[in-house]
Design a protein around this motif. Structure first.
Motif, short mmCIF file in Angstrom:
data_model
loop_
_atom_site.label_atom_id
_atom_site.label_comp_id
_atom_site.label_asym_id
_atom_site.label_seq_id
_atom_site.Cartn_x
_atom_site.Cartn_y
_atom_site.Cartn_z
N THR A 169 0.65 -1.22 0.19
CA THR A 169 -0.05 -0.08 -0.27
C THR A 169 0.87 1.43 -0.02
O THR A 169 0.25 2.60 -0.53
N LYS A 170 2.14 1.25 0.50
CA LYS A 170 2.89 2.21 0.28
C LYS A 170 4.31 1.89 0.18
O LYS A 170 4.81 0.93 0.75
N PHE A 180 8.57 -0.67 2.95
CA PHE A 180 7.31 -0.92 2.26
C PHE A 180 6.36 -1.29 3.58
O PHE A 180 6.42 -1.76 4.26
N GLU A 181 4.99 -0.74 3.16
CA GLU A 181 3.92 -1.07 3.97
C GLU A 181 2.94 -1.88 3.02
O GLU A 181 2.79 -1.70 1.88
N VAL A 182 2.45 -2.65 3.80
CA VAL A 182 1.69 -4.01 3.19
C VAL A 182 0.35 -4.36 4.23
O VAL A 182 0.22 -3.98 5.25
N CYS A 183 -0.69 -4.30 3.38
CA CYS A 183 -2.04 -4.77 4.08
C CYS A 183 -2.43 -6.10 3.71
O CYS A 183 -2.14 -6.57 2.58
N ALA A 202 7.66 -7.11 5.37
CA ALA A 202 6.40 -6.40 5.49
C ALA A 202 5.15 -7.28 5.49
O ALA A 202 4.15 -7.18 6.68
N GLU A 203 5.15 -8.34 4.80
CA GLU A 203 4.05 -9.11 4.76
C GLU A 203 4.02 -10.14 5.87
O GLU A 203 2.95 -10.35 6.35
N CYS A 204 5.12 -10.49 6.53
CA CYS A 204 5.35 -11.26 7.79
C CYS A 204 4.81 -10.50 8.72
O CYS A 204 4.17 -10.76 9.68
N ASN A 205 5.28 -9.24 9.07
CA ASN A 205 4.88 -8.59 10.12
C ASN A 205 3.43 -8.22 10.10
O ASN A 205 2.71 -8.33 10.98
N ALA A 206 2.66 -8.15 8.83
CA ALA A 206 1.11 -7.94 8.84
C ALA A 206 0.85 -9.00 9.04
O ALA A 206 -0.39 -9.16 9.78
N ALA A 207 1.17 -10.20 8.72
CA ALA A 207 0.47 -11.53 9.12
C ALA A 207 0.68 -11.74 10.66
O ALA A 207 -0.60 -12.15 11.29
N LEU A 208 1.71 -11.28 11.14
CA LEU A 208 1.70 -11.54 12.64
C LEU A 208 0.71 -10.45 13.43
O LEU A 208 0.09 -11.12 14.28
N LYS A 209 0.64 -9.34 12.75
CA LYS A 209 -0.39 -8.63 13.41
C LYS A 209 -1.89 -8.87 13.26
O LYS A 209 -2.68 -8.87 14.27
N LEU A 210 -2.14 -9.52 12.27
CA LEU A 210 -3.58 -10.04 12.23
C LEU A 210 -3.74 -11.19 13.04
O LEU A 210 -4.75 -11.62 13.60
N ILE A 211 -2.59 -12.06 13.28
CA ILE A 211 -2.79 -13.19 14.22
C ILE A 211 -2.90 -12.74 15.65
O ILE A 211 -3.82 -13.33 16.43
N GLU A 212 -2.34 -11.49 15.83
CA GLU A 212 -2.38 -11.05 17.25
C GLU A 212 -3.94 -10.55 17.43
O GLU A 212 -4.60 -10.83 18.47
N LYS A 213 -4.58 -10.00 16.22
CA LYS A 213 -5.85 -9.57 16.39
C LYS A 213 -6.97 -11.05 16.74
O LYS A 213 -7.79 -10.81 17.57
N LEU A 214 -6.66 -12.05 15.86
CA LEU A 214 -7.18 -13.17 16.19
C LEU A 214 -7.22 -13.92 17.59
O LEU A 214 -8.06 -14.45 18.04
#
Length: 217
Positions: A169-170, A180-183, A202-214
């Protein structure tokens, strides 16, 4: 099957071991409802365990450890220690098609057993039951080994959803120091943004953030 719990209500144990194929023939309850309960109890027990055991680990590491410890792979590893597959009650068709070695069946029964112990003996007994099986089975490296992208995909697909999608995304900074910013977006689950020094990071960091939310749900 050698487990560290003696059931007061043997019907709960029987239900936890009963495959849906046998239910359809005999109209006895199968493990399906107990599996639902056991999945939630397991998640809570493991969350408490790693929160206390790894007091200096950041939230992201705790989320990754938690997801690894309640993954299909981890549950099957534990269940196979006590040979759960040999004790599943199923019809001949399921058995002849390899049902006793089917990873999905084994995982479902393991979770159902946890739910059954919880109903039969309460939270403390179910916690003891889980930790007796899980403790000593996984090192810290085991808990952290799986790539967050792979782990997120497993979680999402287990829910019957499409695989997650990633979008850059950026991009900012000079070419030799780009950020790099990834969604990442998972169907009917949600999305998360993160950045990194490469698209992969960035993809790995985004995946980890979504796992945290879950894990917080």
């Amino acid at each position: 099957m050698k487990i560290s719990y003696n059931f007061k209500d043997s019907n709960l144990l029987k239900q936890a071991l009963t495959h849906p194929s046998h239910k359809s023939c005999n109209k006895n309850p199968s493990y399906e409802r107990l599996e639902f309960l056991g999945d939630k109890i397991l998640g809570a027990i493991i969350a408490k365990y790693i929160y206390i055991k790894f007091q200096h680990s950041p939230e992201g590491h705790l989320s990754l450890m938690h997801s690894n410890l309640v993954s299909s792979e981890a549950i099957n590893k534990v269940a196979n220690k006590v040979s759960i597959g040999e004790f599943i009650i199923m019809d001949k068709g399921e058995e002849n098609s390899g049902g006793r070695k089917n990873a999905n069946n084994i995982e479902n029964v393991m979770e159902a057993l946890i739910g059954a112990v919880f109903l039969d003996g309460g939270y403390q007994e179910s916690e003891k039951f889980v930790l007796d099986l899980w403790e000593g089975t996984f090192s810290r490296d085991d808990m952290m080994h799986k790539n967050p992208k792979s782990l997120l995909q497993e979680i999402v697909q287990k829910s019957g959803k499409s695989i997650p999608t990633y979008e850059v995304t950026k991009k900012s900074g000079p070419s030799h120091e780009s950020i790099f910013e990834v969604c990442v977006t998972a169907q009917d689950i949600g999305s998360a943004h993160a950045d990194g020094n490469s698209i992969k990071e960035a993809e790995c960091n985004a995946a980890l953030k979504l796992i945290e939310k879950l894990n917080l749900k």
